[in-house]
Design an enzyme around this catalytic site. Sequence first.
Site, PDB file in Angstrom:
ATOM      1  N   LYS A 219      56.624  55.509  44.046  1.00 63.25           N
ATOM      2  CA  LYS A 219      57.493  54.724  45.016  1.00 63.25           C
ATOM      3  C   LYS A 219      56.564  53.573  45.660  1.00 63.25           C
ATOM      4  O   LYS A 219      55.289  53.604  45.605  1.00 63.25           O
ATOM      5  CB  LYS A 219      58.059  55.531  45.944  1.00 63.25           C
ATOM      6  CG  LYS A 219      59.060  56.525  45.199  1.00 63.25           C
ATOM      7  CD  LYS A 219      60.261  56.747  45.964  1.00 63.25           C
ATOM      8  CE  LYS A 219      61.350  57.360  45.241  1.00 63.25           C
ATOM      9  NZ  LYS A 219      62.218  58.476  45.901  1.00 63.25           N
ATOM     10  N   ARG A 259      60.178  65.835  42.193  1.00 62.74           N
ATOM     11  CA  ARG A 259      60.664  65.111  41.328  1.00 62.74           C
ATOM     12  C   ARG A 259      59.593  63.993  40.874  1.00 62.74           C
ATOM     13  O   ARG A 259      59.365  63.077  41.641  1.00 62.74           O
ATOM     14  CB  ARG A 259      62.003  64.224  41.853  1.00 62.74           C
ATOM     15  CG  ARG A 259      62.678  63.558  40.673  1.00 62.74           C
ATOM     16  CD  ARG A 259      63.764  62.708  41.494  1.00 62.74           C
ATOM     17  NE  ARG A 259      64.473  62.089  40.553  1.00 62.74           N
ATOM     18  CZ  ARG A 259      64.078  60.769  40.277  1.00 62.74           C
ATOM     19  NH1 ARG A 259      63.105  60.214  40.678  1.00 62.74           N
ATOM     20  NH2 ARG A 259      64.955  60.132  39.183  1.00 62.74           N
TER      21      ARG A 259
HETATM   22  N1  PMM Z   1      64.562  58.768  43.489  1.00 59.93           N
HETATM   23  C1  PMM Z   1      65.092  57.942  42.669  1.00 59.93           C
HETATM   24  C2  PMM Z   1      66.050  58.656  41.984  1.00 59.93           C
HETATM   25  N2  PMM Z   1      66.446  59.734  42.192  1.00 59.93           N
HETATM   26  N3  PMM Z   1      66.681  61.795  43.528  1.00 59.93           N
HETATM   27  C3  PMM Z   1      66.283  62.576  44.338  1.00 59.93           C
HETATM   28  N4  PMM Z   1      66.843  63.709  44.525  1.00 59.93           N
HETATM   29  N5  PMM Z   1      65.304  62.125  45.155  1.00 59.93           N
HETATM   30  C4  PMM Z   1      64.722  60.797  45.018  1.00 59.93           C
HETATM   31  O1  PMM Z   1      63.464  60.623  45.840  1.00 59.93           O
HETATM   32  C5  PMM Z   1      65.036  59.811  43.867  1.00 59.93           C
HETATM   33  C6  PMM Z   1      66.103  60.485  43.133  1.00 59.93           C
HETATM   34  C7  PMM Z   1      64.247  56.615  42.469  1.00 59.93           C
HETATM   35  O2  PMM Z   1      63.297  56.966  41.423  1.00 59.93           O
HETATM   36  P1  PMM Z   1      63.249  56.367  40.125  1.00 59.93           P
HETATM   37  O3  PMM Z   1      64.030  55.187  39.881  1.00 59.93           O
HETATM   38  O4  PMM Z   1      61.681  56.053  40.091  1.00 59.93           O
HETATM   39  O5  PMM Z   1      63.542  57.353  38.964  1.00 59.93           O
END
Ligand code: PMM
Length: 281
Positions: A219, A259
């Site tokens: 992030k 995650r």
């Molecule tokens: N962050 C992203 C997408 N989905 N879901 C949860 N539960 N928590 C998060 O922090 C989260 C998520 C964005 O990240 P990406 O686009 O790099 O996958």
Amino acid sequence: MSNVTGLGSEGRCLVMGVVNVTPDSFSDGGLWFDESAAVQHGLELVRDGADIVDVGGESTRPGAARVSLEEELARVVPVIRALSGEGVAVSVDTMRAEVAKAAVEAGARLVNDVSGGLADPAMPRVVAATGVPYVVMHWRGHSHDMDSRAVYHDVVTEVREELAKRVDLVLAEGVTEEQIVLDPGLGFAKNAEHSWAVLAGIPRLAELGYPLLIGASRKRFLGRLLAAPDGTPRPFSRSDDATLAVTALAAQAGAWCVRVHEVGPNADAVRVAAAWKRAES
Ligand code: PMM
């Protein structure tokens, strides 16, 4: 926290690996856009130690536009069906009730809703009917303008209060306490300072009484921390080691699951944290 339906704790923090079936996600957009590439990647994440594979068809990168329901379904359902068929515990990363329903019918064992039921009011009722675990994330609005909503007096207190309200609502819609996992939503309507405060606030968020999922991987707040002397943020492709450090610390602070994009080293880190904790007791 082994009370979350069907997904044990293994005595340690779980690792959720990310498969973004999108052309435009922040760090891996386009890499797994093809169905078979996405499935192969999901299987690779399991070999690397993922307990859960999170499949998403809509980018939530800052500024991202929404995709249509039909497009989202076409992206995620075949991948979820194939991975579930291989015995993988799949979660679906979606804000849409119809996608959640189709995903669970295709074998998904968890619904990960970054909007915590705010984007689609039908979501909590649909998840209640499925009985699968439900990740309720802290969210203040869609990606196109979420940065303007990053305004807090006391971020941990406000995130906690807003999550507690979401919990009340999803319970009223029929979701059970055992289904609920909470996520403070790092980077979602949060600047870097807010995200660090939220991480430091994990123990206070855990007081809500639900397992916590933490999504720090690659992030922007990590890139900011590791910026070059001229202020240029570190690119996400070189922030995996920082993600790993967050994983170890979050596991130590009591997170239920992290995650992440790069699973292998994070799977090692949660085992290190678990061994450390066992040695304390
Ligand atoms: N962050 C992203 C997408 N989905 N879901 C949860 N539960 N928590 C998060 O922090 C989260 C998520 C964005 O990240 P990406 O686009 O790099 O996958």
